[in-house]
Design an enzyme around this catalytic site. Sequence first.
Site: not given
Ligand SMILES: *Cc1c(COP(=O)(O)O)cnc(C)c1O
Length: 387
Positions: A117-118, A121, A130, A134, A137, A139, A298, A335, A342
């Site tokens: 998404r980002y 990363r 798990c 929870c 959850c 997911r 969520d 989120d 986020k």
């Molecule tokens: C939470 C999350 C991350 C990591 O986010 P950080 O703010 O760097 O901790 C990366 N990818 C996805 C899809 C996430 O939901």
Amino acid sequence: MQPKAFLSHAPGYWPGISPEKWNDWKWQLKNRVTTLAQLEQHLRLSPEERSGVLLSGNKLALAVTPHFFNLIDPDNPDCPIRRQVIPRVEETWTSPYDMADPCGEDSHMPVPGLVHRYPDRVLFLVTDRCASYCRYCTRARVVSGVGEQELHTNFEEAFRYLEQHDEVRDVLLSGGDALLFSDDKLEYLLKRLRAIPHIEFLRIGSRVPIFLPQRITPALCQMLQKYHPLWMSVHANHPRELTLEVREALERLANHGIPLGNQSVLLAGVNDSVDVMKNLVQKLLMCRVRPYYIYQCDLIDGSSHLRTPVSKGIEIIEGLRGHTTGYAVPQFVIDAPGGGGKVPINPAYTVYHDQEKIVIRNYEGKIFEYPEPRAPIAANQREYLYS
Ligand SMILES: *Cc1c(COP(=O)(O)O)cnc(C)c1O
């Protein structure tokens, strides 16, 4: 000021179990509470819980490790531990905004199991299992093996994607919970990821140190420390979860050089008060864990009974910032529904701001003024001052 208690509740509902068995993580997994009969052996269930157990089984499995089950107060129907892991009938209700995939992860998967998404990363969903489940959850659609969808992670495809995408410098292993893998299987994953030169940073998101602290063995820690920089985000919601065993597990991870963060989910009747959260974050610091995020719950199907108003999260941050150690103050985030990622939600400390000055409010509500530099800076560069 009361000293903070780190208590052990072992063996609790399992009298007569030898410490060798109790401390064996495989025994803990094998002896999880998974049925109505087992629950009723130990607890008097409310009608809402009983129906919850009977009706929610095709959505998200029931499983609680003996270690975590022992934290349940048998005499308190509103026990904050209980609300996290014992199903309630409200789980089977759907409110108008509820979703199966509230963070829009499925639409951001370039290959099965990898959420990109980002820009730099990825989230790598490595298993659907798990130690305990929870009830809120995010997911639930893919974890525990009983829902409509299944998680089909293709490891080789994921490694190929990561090898080809040199913009990815950070991989977050989650699931499910990667720490349920054997040391060997987890090491294989870490080794493969470390062999990709542009991946700088590895982290594991896990509730195992809280649900199953017995898993954090010296052998596991020695393996993990070969793959530094490796960080870990754990998930504790209530100070009661930080037992002696959990503190030892967290200290062991920290002693092997793994920086620890905590992610809490704000939950009605669990941790929706400044007092509970302050106690939690201060205890986390004593376990060498830095509170990282507090999540607004969520919009997951069947979680409306656990959700709190957004104002509660803001109130908690205001009740922490300035009132306690800065390291203890997490970032409150939502989120964004549908896949926006986020978004930080902050109390309003800026009272007024123009090109000449900013008027700010401190944690006591006192007002201060800070003058801007004489040559005014461009409006589009001023944004950071508001964060
Ligand atoms: C939470 C999350 C991350 C990591 O986010 P950080 O703010 O760097 O901790 C990366 N990818 C996805 C899809 C996430 O939901």
